[in-house]
Design an enzyme around this catalytic site. Structure first.
Site, PDB file in Angstrom:
ATOM      1  N   SER A 181       0.862  -1.170   0.000  1.00  0.00           N
ATOM      2  CA  SER A 181       0.000   0.000   0.000  1.00  0.00           C
ATOM      3  C   SER A 181       0.907   1.230   0.000  1.00  0.00           C
ATOM      4  O   SER A 181       1.408   1.650   1.035  1.00  0.00           O
ATOM      5  CB  SER A 181      -0.897  -0.026   1.250  1.00  0.00           C
ATOM      6  N   HIS A 194      -3.325  -5.930   2.704  1.00  0.00           N
ATOM      7  CA  HIS A 194      -2.391  -6.780   3.430  1.00  0.00           C
ATOM      8  C   HIS A 194      -2.911  -8.196   3.626  1.00  0.00           C
ATOM      9  O   HIS A 194      -2.275  -9.006   4.285  1.00  0.00           O
ATOM     10  CB  HIS A 194      -2.052  -6.164   4.792  1.00  0.00           C
ATOM     11  N   GLU A 210      -5.070  -2.367   8.888  1.00  0.00           N
ATOM     12  CA  GLU A 210      -4.404  -2.893  10.079  1.00  0.00           C
ATOM     13  C   GLU A 210      -5.217  -2.590  11.345  1.00  0.00           C
ATOM     14  O   GLU A 210      -5.733  -1.489  11.502  1.00  0.00           O
ATOM     15  CB  GLU A 210      -3.015  -2.262  10.265  1.00  0.00           C
ATOM     16  N   GLU A 246       1.850  -8.801   7.327  1.00  0.00           N
ATOM     17  CA  GLU A 246       2.561  -8.269   8.486  1.00  0.00           C
ATOM     18  C   GLU A 246       2.355  -9.114   9.742  1.00  0.00           C
ATOM     19  O   GLU A 246       2.668  -8.687  10.844  1.00  0.00           O
ATOM     20  CB  GLU A 246       2.153  -6.819   8.715  1.00  0.00           C
ATOM     21  N   ASP A 286      -5.203   1.317  11.113  1.00  0.00           N
ATOM     22  CA  ASP A 286      -4.713   1.957   9.893  1.00  0.00           C
ATOM     23  C   ASP A 286      -5.782   1.752   8.838  1.00  0.00           C
ATOM     24  O   ASP A 286      -5.989   0.634   8.357  1.00  0.00           O
ATOM     25  CB  ASP A 286      -3.383   1.326   9.464  1.00  0.00           C
ATOM     26  N   GLU A 321      -4.580   5.859  11.627  1.00  0.00           N
ATOM     27  CA  GLU A 321      -3.608   6.191  10.584  1.00  0.00           C
ATOM     28  C   GLU A 321      -4.314   6.269   9.237  1.00  0.00           C
ATOM     29  O   GLU A 321      -5.186   5.456   8.938  1.00  0.00           O
ATOM     30  CB  GLU A 321      -2.526   5.107  10.560  1.00  0.00           C
ATOM     31  N   ASP A 323       0.379   8.939   6.896  1.00  0.00           N
ATOM     32  CA  ASP A 323       1.362   8.061   6.246  1.00  0.00           C
ATOM     33  C   ASP A 323       1.438   8.405   4.764  1.00  0.00           C
ATOM     34  O   ASP A 323       2.328   9.139   4.336  1.00  0.00           O
ATOM     35  CB  ASP A 323       0.982   6.592   6.464  1.00  0.00           C
ATOM     36  N   LYS A 378       8.796   6.189   7.468  1.00  0.00           N
ATOM     37  CA  LYS A 378       9.260   5.026   6.711  1.00  0.00           C
ATOM     38  C   LYS A 378      10.462   5.460   5.876  1.00  0.00           C
ATOM     39  O   LYS A 378      10.317   6.298   4.972  1.00  0.00           O
ATOM     40  CB  LYS A 378       8.152   4.492   5.796  1.00  0.00           C
ATOM     41  N   HIS A 392       7.835  -0.120   9.754  1.00  0.00           N
ATOM     42  CA  HIS A 392       8.310  -1.097   8.783  1.00  0.00           C
ATOM     43  C   HIS A 392       7.529  -0.943   7.483  1.00  0.00           C
ATOM     44  O   HIS A 392       6.749  -0.013   7.310  1.00  0.00           O
ATOM     45  CB  HIS A 392       8.117  -2.503   9.342  1.00  0.00           C
ATOM     46  N   LYS A 446       5.923   0.800  14.761  1.00  0.00           N
ATOM     47  CA  LYS A 446       5.092  -0.213  14.101  1.00  0.00           C
ATOM     48  C   LYS A 446       6.032  -1.172  13.381  1.00  0.00           C
ATOM     49  O   LYS A 446       6.748  -0.760  12.478  1.00  0.00           O
ATOM     50  CB  LYS A 446       4.187   0.434  13.055  1.00  0.00           C
TER      51      LYS A 446
END
Length: 433
Positions: A42, A155, A165, A206, A243, A297, A324, A349, A377, A400
């Site tokens: 993503s 994910h 998430e 993840e 998220d 997020e 993000d 990131k 990550h 995270k």
């Protein structure tokens, strides 16, 4: 001052089995620094350019041999003989070699691998822990982990949840090791609950579980059940972070939950899954009232600045709102958000911006403007634990790095446990406020 003697890049595989770049930087004293770079699924629209070979017959076009060649043939000749301890100079030299705004010539994956490997070589040259070399003598703070326990969206291939998430946050832990113990307990209670109810306990990219929950609230209800069975008090001891990854389901100026929530529904029910900006914000506000959610997020699309303003006005004084895709770890984008007074936190990131120097610049801007930093990550990661040291180096409050399974996620937790052990009584642990 020791100088760089050689640099060698190679193609290795990340946690999804896709190619990525690994680089060795070797000093005149034959000291090695090795780093590998992650890759996201993503991705924010404004991330720097990740160079892929695009040869369909080799790794389905995802090879990185061109990026490897750029390190070996273009970057290496320029950096040999340069001082390994001058990180800013090394990074700036690579930016000048690339000469583009988004690192499209050499590839951010090529540049970042060299940048991080240089920092590792320098810390090894000085026989200093990486976190202390990067951050200096005032590094002593261990971050609160945002532990991924349910995967949705991009994910997960199995889950039918639109949000990407669902994380638990051990806000009342007194040490990093205690935080991991609390997360471990909830994670495995959730696994037992899912198993008893006949849900799949397979995990996503993840490491979080990805069962076919009946939407967002079903997932949150199961997480709450696991927290209660683990004998923790929601809000007081363990809270929830989500998220949304809203850019992944923002279509035609609507927030289209049906893009991922694929259960058979009537026409009327499907219409209810396609929300206006205001309806989407009201739903997020409702979730915050109903559940112990303390962080959201990417609640809005990366280009929906008006939506971000409305969301920040609605719940920005109540919870953490993290940008993000909105900020992509870039100083220019963060400064725009600060000026427009949207969000109150930023996800960091390293591969979104492409060098360690630029990453540190963004971290410092956030700190100066009282935005929280959360080190993160990527969904396609490696066993490289650089971000664990980075979080401690700058006393970052949160990290995270995925769930409590999969070795590429655990490597970061293990490094933080080593750091906490090394710092001993002089260390401190972040407190949620």
């Amino acid at each position: 001052m020791s100088k760089i003697k050689n640099i060698q890049a190679r193609q290795i595989l990340d946690s999804r089995g896709n190619p990525t770049v690994e680089v060795d930087v070797i000093t005149e004293n034959n000291i090695l620094g090795r780093a590998s770079v992650p890759s996201g699924t993503s991705k924010g629209k404004y991330e720097t350019f990740e160079l892929r070979d695009n040869k369909e017959n080799i790794f389905f076009g995802k090879g990185v041999l061109k990026a490897v060649q750029n390190v070996n043939d273009i970057i290496t000749p320029e950096l040999i003989g340069k001082p390994v301890l001058d990180q800013i100079y090394i990074d700036q030299l690579m930016l000048e070699l690339d000469g583009t705004i988004n690192k499209k010539r050499l590839g951010s994956n090529a540049i970042l691998a060299v940048s991080l490997a240089t920092a590792k070589a320098a810390s090894n040259e000085l026989n200093l822990p990486l976190y202390k070399y990067i951050g200096g003598i005032y590094t002593c703070l261990l971050p609160i982990p945002l532990i991924n326990i349910v995967n949705g969206g991009k994910h997960s291939n199995a889950s039918s949840i639109v949000f990407q998430e669902f994380m638990i946050v051990p806000i009342k832990a007194n040490s990093f090791v205690e935080a991991i113990q609390m997360g471990h307990k909830v994670f495995y209670h959730l696994k037992n609950i899912l198993d008893k109810k006949g849900f799949s306990t397979s995990v996503g990219d993840e490491g979080g579980f990805s069962p076919n929950f009946n939407g967002i609230e079903d997932a949150l209800d199961h997480i709450l059940e696991a927290i209660h069975i683990a004998n923790y008090v929601p809000y007081d001891q363990i809270a929830i972070a989500i998220d949304c990854a809203a850019s992944e389901f923002y279509k035609n100026h609507k927030y289209d939950y049906s893009h991922f929530e694929k259960f058979e529904k009537s026409e009327n029910e499907t219409k209810n899954l396609i929300k206006s900006r205001e309806e989407h914000i009201r739903y997020l506000s409702y979730l915050v009232r109903k559940y112990p959610i303390i962080s959201i997020e990417d609640g809005m699309d990366q280009n929906d600045w008006e939506g971000w303003k409305l969301l920040t006005h609605e719940i920005g004084d109540k919870i953490q709102l993290v940008g993000d895709d909105l900020f992509v770890t870039q100083a220019k984008k963060l400064n725009e958000g600060i000026e427009k007074k949207v969000a109150n936190s930023i996800l960091i990131k390293v591969n979104q911006v492409g060098t360690l120097t630029e990453t540190i610049e963004t971290i410092n801007i956030a700190k100066k403007n009282k935005y929280k930093n959360i080190i993160s990550h990527r969904s396609g990661d490696t066993e490289d634990s650089f971000i664990a040291d980075l979080s401690v180096a700058f006393n970052i409050e949160q990290i995270k790095t995925g769930s409590l399974c999969r070795s590429e996620r655990i490597s970061k937790y293990n490094q933080l446990l080593r750091i906490e052990n090394a710092l001993g009584k002089y260390s401190s642990y972040s407190k949620w406020n």
